[in-house]
Design an enzyme around this catalytic site. Structure first.
Site, PDB file in Angstrom:
ATOM      1  CG  HIS A 179      -3.509  -3.306   3.284  1.00 51.79           C
ATOM      2  ND1 HIS A 179      -2.533  -2.839   4.146  1.00 51.79           N
ATOM      3  CD2 HIS A 179      -4.048  -2.213   2.696  1.00 51.79           C
ATOM      4  CE1 HIS A 179      -2.487  -1.517   4.085  1.00 51.79           C
ATOM      5  NE2 HIS A 179      -3.396  -1.110   3.212  1.00 51.79           N
TER       6      HIS A 179
ATOM      7  CB  CYS B  47      -0.990  -0.024   1.160  1.00 51.14           C
ATOM      8  SG  CYS B  47      -2.376   1.133   0.922  1.00 51.14           S
TER       9      CYS B  47
END
Length: 261
Positions: A180, A67
């Site tokens: 994630h 991310c």
């Protein structure tokens, strides 16, 4: 979870301490977060340069970026802090769409079972949580990015805008996710996080990939120095009741360091 131990790199530590810790590990993870400037950015940039140097010198030294870590890599490699575009993918479970005719051999997806790869393109097995990203068009148009990485997957935000979601370096053991992989197993703060058996398998295979790459490292540090630096020396704090989406956090005491690596 894949048979490795963690040494935290605390970005406020003096550069000499961070450099010492880099010599104790067999790979690096750039985690998610929000800081895109200041000392944190400078330290990440310095560590990334060390990763390249170690690999160029013949040491297999993998990097996994998640991310924010992914976003920072795009900014560092392009030397453009405005390379990212806005997307609506906050707290969104999504699919990943594999690029047509992509060869995943040797990549983070290389040892995923074919049935799981297919499910990832149909079922929402990955968790997105970001305001920014980069479209396939902008990615491919940027020679710095398209020559350093190849695109493995794309995903779609809540407004049906497509962004690059997984990339792999062509010359280095570096993989980066806009999503994630860790949340499926470890986070329960949002009801949208997938916790199905298939979702857990996604996390497990990503972890196994990274640690298998770390095992290729020839670095064998002094055991005592490793023990003194392990994250077991710190106490985690349960944060699930706060409703912030982080079930367990480590609160590190700031160090008086104002210089980057």
């Amino acid at each position: 979870m894949a048979g490795a131990r963690v040494i935290p790199l605390i970005y406020t530590e003096p550069p000499e301490v961070l450099n010492q810790k880099l010599n104790l590990v067999n790979g690096i993870i750039f985690t998610g977060g929000w800081a895109k400037d200041g000392l944190y950015f400078d330290v990440i940039k310095g560590i990334f340069q060390k990763v390249l140097e170690k690999n160029d010198a013949g040491e297999h030294f993998p990097l996994l970026a998640i991310c924010l870590g992914y976003e920072l890599l795009t900014m560092i490699i392009t030397n453009d802090n405005n390379i990212l575009e806005e997307f609506s993918a906050v707290s969104q479970a999504s699919t990943v769409q594999f690029v047509e005719n992509v060869n995943i051999d040797g990549t983070v997806f290389g040892r995923f079972p074919p049935v799981l790869l297919k499910k990832m393109s149909i079922d929402c097995l990955v968790m997105q949580n970001h305001h920014f990203g980069i479209s396939p068009e902008r990615f491919q148009a940027n020679k710095d990015l398209s020559s350093f990485f190849r695109v493995l997957t794309t995903s779609t935000d809540e407004n049906n805008k497509v962004y690059v979601s997984t990339i792999q370096a062509t010359r280095y053991p570096i993989a980066a996710f806009q999503w994630h992989p860790e949340k499926n197993v470890f986070e329960w703060g949002s009801s949208r996080i997938p916790h199905s058996e298939d979702a857990i398998q996604v996390t497990t295979h990503v972890a196994n990939y990274f640690i298998s790459e770390a095992r290729k490292s020839s670095n064998k540090p002094v055991a005592r120095e490793v023990l003194d630096s392990l994250i077991y020396n710190y106490n985690p704090t349960y944060g699930g009741k706060a409703g912030k989406g982080y079930d367990e956090v480590y609160l590190f005491t700031p160090h008086s360091s104002s210089s980057s690596m």
